[in-house]
Design an enzyme around this catalytic site. Structure first.
Site, PDB file in Angstrom:
ATOM      1  CE  LYS A   9      -3.836  -2.294   2.359  1.00 12.49           C
ATOM      2  NZ  LYS A   9      -4.868  -2.170   3.419  1.00 12.49           N
ATOM      3  CE1 TYR A  49      -9.310  -3.013   0.304  1.00 13.84           C
ATOM      4  CE2 TYR A  49      -8.440  -1.009  -0.671  1.00 13.84           C
ATOM      5  CZ  TYR A  49      -8.250  -2.193   0.032  1.00 13.84           C
ATOM      6  OH  TYR A  49      -6.990  -2.545   0.468  1.00 13.84           O
ATOM      7  CG  ASN A 112      -3.528  -2.711   6.776  1.00 13.44           C
ATOM      8  OD1 ASN A 112      -3.407  -2.202   5.659  1.00 13.44           O
ATOM      9  ND2 ASN A 112      -4.486  -3.575   7.055  1.00 13.44           N
ATOM     10  CG  HIS A 115      -5.376  -6.138  -0.074  1.00 11.90           C
ATOM     11  ND1 HIS A 115      -6.533  -6.174   0.657  1.00 11.90           N
ATOM     12  CD2 HIS A 115      -5.605  -6.899  -1.180  1.00 11.90           C
ATOM     13  CE1 HIS A 115      -7.423  -6.929   0.026  1.00 11.90           C
ATOM     14  NE2 HIS A 115      -6.889  -7.375  -1.096  1.00 11.90           N
ATOM     15  CD  GLU A 126      -8.718  -8.844  -3.625  1.00 14.18           C
ATOM     16  OE1 GLU A 126      -9.456  -8.322  -2.779  1.00 14.18           O
ATOM     17  OE2 GLU A 126      -7.606  -9.338  -3.334  1.00 14.18           O
TER      18      GLU A 126
HETATM   19  P1  CMP Z   1      -7.204  -4.733   3.698  1.00 12.16           P
HETATM   20  O1  CMP Z   1      -6.701  -6.072   4.020  1.00 12.16           O
HETATM   21  O2  CMP Z   1      -6.663  -4.040   2.495  1.00 12.16           O
HETATM   22  O3  CMP Z   1      -8.811  -4.785   3.567  1.00 12.16           O
HETATM   23  C1  CMP Z   1      -9.631  -3.697   3.849  1.00 12.16           C
HETATM   24  C2  CMP Z   1      -8.889  -2.549   4.443  1.00 12.16           C
HETATM   25  O4  CMP Z   1      -9.701  -1.638   5.154  1.00 12.16           O
HETATM   26  C3  CMP Z   1      -7.929  -3.068   5.525  1.00 12.16           C
HETATM   27  O5  CMP Z   1      -6.888  -3.785   4.959  1.00 12.16           O
HETATM   28  C4  CMP Z   1      -7.555  -1.776   6.206  1.00 12.16           C
HETATM   29  O6  CMP Z   1      -6.629  -1.019   5.446  1.00 12.16           O
HETATM   30  C5  CMP Z   1      -8.905  -1.066   6.184  1.00 12.16           C
HETATM   31  N1  CMP Z   1      -9.641  -1.247   7.428  1.00 12.16           N
HETATM   32  C6  CMP Z   1     -10.173  -2.380   7.935  1.00 12.16           C
HETATM   33  N2  CMP Z   1     -10.814  -2.156   9.096  1.00 12.16           N
HETATM   34  C7  CMP Z   1     -10.679  -0.842   9.320  1.00 12.16           C
HETATM   35  C8  CMP Z   1     -11.126   0.016  10.346  1.00 12.16           C
HETATM   36  N3  CMP Z   1     -11.836  -0.442  11.386  1.00 12.16           N
HETATM   37  N4  CMP Z   1     -10.815   1.326  10.260  1.00 12.16           N
HETATM   38  C9  CMP Z   1     -10.116   1.782   9.211  1.00 12.16           C
HETATM   39  N5  CMP Z   1      -9.679   1.015   8.186  1.00 12.16           N
HETATM   40  C10 CMP Z   1      -9.944  -0.272   8.250  1.00 12.16           C
END
Ligand code: CMP
Length: 138
Positions: A9, A49, A112, A115, A126
């Site tokens: 990311k 998403y 984070n 993904h 995807e």
């Molecule tokens: P990802 O695995 O890319 O899938 C969905 C994304 O949404 C996740 O990683 C985070 O980046 C984001 N995400 C999931 N839960 C939350 C949350 N509670 N608050 C903010 N972002 C979130």
């Protein structure tokens, strides 16, 4: 053999951990069979998403995902989907196991670093979102 989609990311690219993430993938038996760097626009991020469109974090997440370049990869290996999810660690870095990518590098539940697809069906859609069949070399 299974295929899964990996994204480094914008926070991972900006913090200079592309190499570190790739090293962890390869040293854990995941083979990179497609890879590119790109920058999504808001419509593309919203489409990618779309499963989360009712979530309160949808706008913030899709804005964040357009904030800089990302690296998208197709990984191949035995149990690649679950294996990669184990290497990534839990979505919230505070819950992630020691030694996982998110434990070591994530700063936030949203920012984070990486993904990964969560099922074979999601992986197929995807991968198709980012790559043409001739770009996936496996
Ligand atoms: P990802 O695995 O890319 O899938 C969905 C994304 O949404 C996740 O990683 C985070 O980046 C984001 N995400 C999931 N839960 C939350 C949350 N509670 N608050 C903010 N972002 C979130």
């Amino acid at each position: 053999m299974e295929k899964t989609l990996s994204i480094i990311k914008p926070d991972g690219v900006a913090r200079g951990v592309i190499g570190e993430v790739i090293k962890r993938l390869e040293s854990n038996g995941l083979k990179i069979i497609a890879m590119k760097m790109l920058k999504m626009n808001k419509a593309q991020a919203e489409s990618f998403y779309s499963v989360h469109k009712e979530r309160p974090f949808f706008q913030s997440l899709t804005y964040f995902m357009t904030s800089g370049p990302i690296v998208v990869m197709v990984l191949e290996g035995e149990n690649a989907i679950a294996g990669y999810r184990e290497i990534m660690g839990a979505t919230d870095h505070r819950d992630a196991a020691e030694g996982t990518i998110r434990k070591d590098f994530a700063t936030d539940i949203e920012k984070n670093i990486v993904h990964g697809s969560d099922s074979p069906e999601t992986a197929a859609s995807e991968i198709g979102f980012f790559f043409n069949s001739y770009e996936v070399t496996g």
